[in-house]
Design a protein around this motif. Structure first.
Motif, PDB file in Angstrom:
ATOM      1  N   LEU A 137       0.828  -1.206   0.000  1.00  0.00           N
ATOM      2  CA  LEU A 137       0.000   0.000   0.000  1.00  0.00           C
ATOM      3  C   LEU A 137       0.864   1.259   0.000  1.00  0.00           C
ATOM      4  N   LEU A 138       1.967   1.223   0.782  1.00  0.00           N
ATOM      5  CA  LEU A 138       2.869   2.370   0.808  1.00  0.00           C
ATOM      6  C   LEU A 138       3.552   2.564  -0.538  1.00  0.00           C
ATOM      7  N   ARG A 139       3.819   1.458  -1.221  1.00  0.00           N
ATOM      8  CA  ARG A 139       4.424   1.552  -2.551  1.00  0.00           C
ATOM      9  C   ARG A 139       3.530   2.336  -3.495  1.00  0.00           C
ATOM     10  N   ARG A 140       2.240   2.154  -3.387  1.00  0.00           N
ATOM     11  CA  ARG A 140       1.320   2.896  -4.242  1.00  0.00           C
ATOM     12  C   ARG A 140       1.389   4.392  -3.948  1.00  0.00           C
ATOM     13  N   LEU A 141       1.580   4.754  -2.678  1.00  0.00           N
ATOM     14  CA  LEU A 141       1.723   6.170  -2.340  1.00  0.00           C
ATOM     15  C   LEU A 141       3.057   6.726  -2.823  1.00  0.00           C
TER      16      LEU A 141
END
Length: 784
Positions: A469-473
């Protein structure tokens, strides 16, 4: 090289060349990080010379700069680079791979230094250190008890006492009453005496290694100086004169732990015979001698605990004293009791036969597990009290990092001891029906490993989802960092993924907390199950629900297999590291992080390399500033930045003001500040920033180890530069015709920001610093 060493060692007379005071000669002292490197790589020159030090740790220069002090005019426009190489302190010859066996001792020693910040609570701090030292003592007893379990119970008592097992292992034939036809050594007590040589030798080996490594690594005395008031050192103990010299405490603990190991062996041998003599109708003389021996062993054990409970380290001064009578007499007393126990157990006893389990084995392991659990809980209460008195929002686990790590140390000790016992039992019992095997508690402890692994797999899956999820941000952040570049979806995703993975380091407290709490609860359940049933999990679950019985048998079998596999992998890794330099270097990285701290809780832990490295750096910085009055930038990467900060704290206030600090990829706040708040907390790092002339810190969002220092208020931007771009170029450019690599934790010098910050620090340092003159020169010359 001798010429270069002469220039450095002569200090003031040769070290201060003509015009060096006016020129303000500058020195850049480079300190590498985990894993180490070569001086040629650090100095970017194939020709280097060692100017001071030895084969373990040394300072190097380029060959062209060997006599730079005599030619200051040639170095006015650039600093003289020096490289301090300390990698051999942790990853030298192959024998150091055997230090893997000391892993539980190293971990419990870390717990000692993880206490929360405390001001004005000396008694509570001492209680915290006392509880950790007692936990370390239980690990020594556990290790020796495991060796006694293997040698005395499994080999000498069960296997040698069973004809089928003894015939399979011919080397035990002389101890078997059936195979040797009643030979002199086949008596139960004498078999135990012979087997006791194994744990006694192990204890002696640990004593020898501790004594030898102290002499080789930790016997370097720091510079003698007057202790500063606590307010002037940011309330951190790292600035105290005697912090990096713990000879007295290590020697005292070494004597106590050696005595504890020998007393454990003596108890395993003597009490087994005494229990037989205490039976009704037994020999009165042997009964009395057995009770006297038990009383002497109990008194000696109380003495060992008293020595461990005595006050810990003396850090306000160099503690050169040594409790020689205690250090010598305590182990000798324990050795004498072991000899008496061997003579007593070897006495002829008609009717004594080895059957079943050796008396007291299961009780010993249960008592150790119960004591460790109680100590960890008490340690948690003390740590919580300290943290609530002075809360630190960045402290790992709200101040409970030390108790959690102590729990993991106890768990590691249990897994290692249980693994050895299980594997030896399986090796001796080829058919599975000859011997009874190890105590049921070890089987219960192995059975809780599968549910613990399942819990950790679930937690790792949750962390992986958070990283995804952080990768998407991070995808949007990467596009903002390179706004004028043609976007490449694959390149952007790769950079975002590495950034997201780098943040997992900040989740380590959660992983440790869950693992420690689950280990404590599952260990308590295993202890209760073993003590209440007296049978293995599979046997205890029989005739219950089918699901329960199947789960118990599966957990028992899988746990035994996993603990055996882990032990085999552990030994294999150590053997590979003994022969393979690359694997040995990996193990060296573990020691770089784990053995930075002095041995304050366990004397058998791997040696503290900082007790050699920090005095080396302190002496080098102090002698340079005193001899030349010049500028000095100490440049530390990764773990080298921690050594640099510790060395700066050891300088006098006047010398500290002549030093600038450049750190990059530094774990000073991200790891050390969170896990060791009492020594690297916000107050300590703010004081360091105030004491040195200037400090700049570089970090990257792709770095999983280094991070910002996060000083409060306006001090933060003064120290932390804005996060560096990584990679330097998003796509192909005239300057980077090939794709620029994502550097992460390595090669900070490749970024132009490194040279820019170094020049900034050198420019801020005053070029004309007053030089400390020698007494004979004071009348004829004045300082610049």
């Amino acid at each position: 090289m001798e010429r270069a060493q002469e220039h450095v060692s002569t200090g003031g007379a040769r070290g201060r060349g003509p015009g060096s005071e006016e020129a303000g000669a500058a020195l850049e002292l480079l300190v590498h990080g985990v894993g180490g490197t070569t001086p040629e790589q650090m100095l970017d020159d194939p020709r280097t010379v060692r100017i001071t030090g030895d084969d373990i740790a040394a300072v190097f220069r380029r060959a062209a700069d060997a006599d730079a002090e005599l030619r200051p005019a040639e170095h006015r426009g650039r600093p003289v680079p020096e490289a301090y190489v300390w990698c051999n302190l942790t990853s030298g010859n192959g024998t150091r791979a055997l230090w893997l066996l000391l892993l539980p001792f190293m971990v419990v020693n870390l717990a000692h230094w993880m206490r929360p910040t405390a001001r004005g609570r000396r008694r509570t701090v001492r209680l915290y250190g006392l509880l950790v030292r007692l936990a370390g003592l239980t690990l020594t007893v556990l290790l020796v008890a495991a060796a006694c379990e293997v040698a005395l119970e499994l080999a000498a008592w069960q296997c040698a006492g069973t004809r089928a097992c003894a015939e399979r292992h011919s080397w035990l034939g002389f101890l078997s009453p059936d195979v040797s036809e009643g030979g002199w050594w086949s008596r139960p007590g004498r078999r135990l005496v012979v087997a006791a040589l194994v744990p006694a030798a192990l204890t002696t080996l640990l004593w020898y290694l501790s004594h030898r490594t102290w002499s080789a690594y930790e016997s370097q005395e720091p510079m003698s100086r007057t202790a500063e008031p606590e307010e002037e050192t940011g309330r951190t103990a790292l600035g105290r004169p005697g912090f990096w010299y713990g000879r007295r405490l290590v020697a005292r603990l070494r004597a106590a732990h050696t005595a504890a190991g020998l007393l454990t062996v003596a108890a395993a041998v003597g009490t087994s015979a005494a229990r037989f003599d205490h039976r009704p109708g037994g020999p009165v003389l042997l009964d009395v001698l057995g009770r006297l021996l038990e009383a002497a062993l109990a008194a000696a054990a109380v003495g060992v605990v008293w020595v461990v409970c005595r006050r810990g380290r003396s850090e306000h001064r160099l503690d050169r004293e040594l409790d020689r009578h205690l250090v010598r007499r305590l182990p000798l007393t324990a050795l004498a009791l072991l000899v008496l126990a061997a003579v007593y157990a070897g006495w002829e006893r008609p009717g004594w036969q080895s059957s079943g389990r050796l008396v007291g084995g299961g009780t010993t392991f249960a008592g150790i597990a119960l004591a460790q659990g109680a100590l960890v809980i008490a340690l948690g209460v003390v740590a919580r009290v300290l943290h609530r008195a002075h809360p630190d929002r960045r402290a790992a686990m709200r101040g409970l990092g030390g108790p959690a790590v102590a729990m993991l140390a106890c768990a590691l000790g249990g897994v290692m001891s249980g693994g050895v016992s299980q594997r030896v039992a399986d090796w001796l019992d080829g058919t599975g029906s000859s011997i009874i095997g190890p105590p049921v508690l070890l089987t219960w402890q192995a059975s809780v490993i599968p549910p613990l692994i399942i819990l950790l797999l679930v937690l790792c899956g949750w962390l992986a989802r958070r990283a995804w999820l952080l990768r998407r941000l991070e995808l949007a952040a990467v596009e903002r960092d390179y706004p004028d570049e043609p976007q490449d979806a694959t390149r952007t995703r790769r950079i975002a993924r590495i950034r997201a993975m780098a943040t997992l380091t900040d989740r380590a407290p959660l992983l440790v907390a869950v693992t420690s709490a689950a280990t404590l609860l599952l260990g308590a359940a295993a202890l209760v199950g073993a003590m209440t049933t007296g049978r293995t999990p599979g046997e205890a679950a029989r005739h219950t629900y089918a699901v329960v019985e199947s789960a118990a048998e599966t957990a028992q079998a899988l746990g035994s297999w996993l603990i055996g596999l882990g032990f085999i992998l552990f030994v294999t890794w150590g053997r590979r590291a003994y022969k393979d330099p690359s694997a040995r270097r990996t193990i060296g990285i573990l020691w770089d992080v784990g053995t930075f701290w002095p041995r304050a809780a366990h004397p058998f832990a791997p040696p503290c390399y900082a007790e050699r490295a920090v005095p080396d750096l302190t002496w080098r910085m102090a002698t340079w500033t005193r001899a030349t009055g010049g500028r000095l930038v100490i440049s530390g990467h990764s773990q080298g930045s921690v050594l640099a900060a510790a060395a700066a704290w050891q300088l006098t206030p006047a010398a500290r003001k002549r030093v600038a600090l450049l750190t990059y990829g530094s774990p000073l706040e991200r790891l050390y500040g969170r896990w060791f708040p009492a020594h690297f907390g916000p107050a300590a790092l703010s004081a360091l920033h105030h004491d040195v002339d200037c400090w700049r810190n570089l970090y990257r969002p792709t770095d999983p180890i280094g991070g910002p220092v996060r000083l409060p208020g306006d001090c933060g931007p003064e120290v932390d530069r804005e996060a560096l771009k990584d990679p330097l170029a998003y796509g192909r450019t005239a300057r980077h015709p090939l794709p620029a690599p994502i550097l992460g934790h390595s090669d900070y010098q490749a970024d132009p920001a490194f040279a820019e910050e170094r020049e900034r620090l050198l420019g801020r340092l005053r070029p004309g610093v007053p030089v400390q003159q020698r007494p004979q020169e004071d009348s004829g010359r004045s300082s610049a």
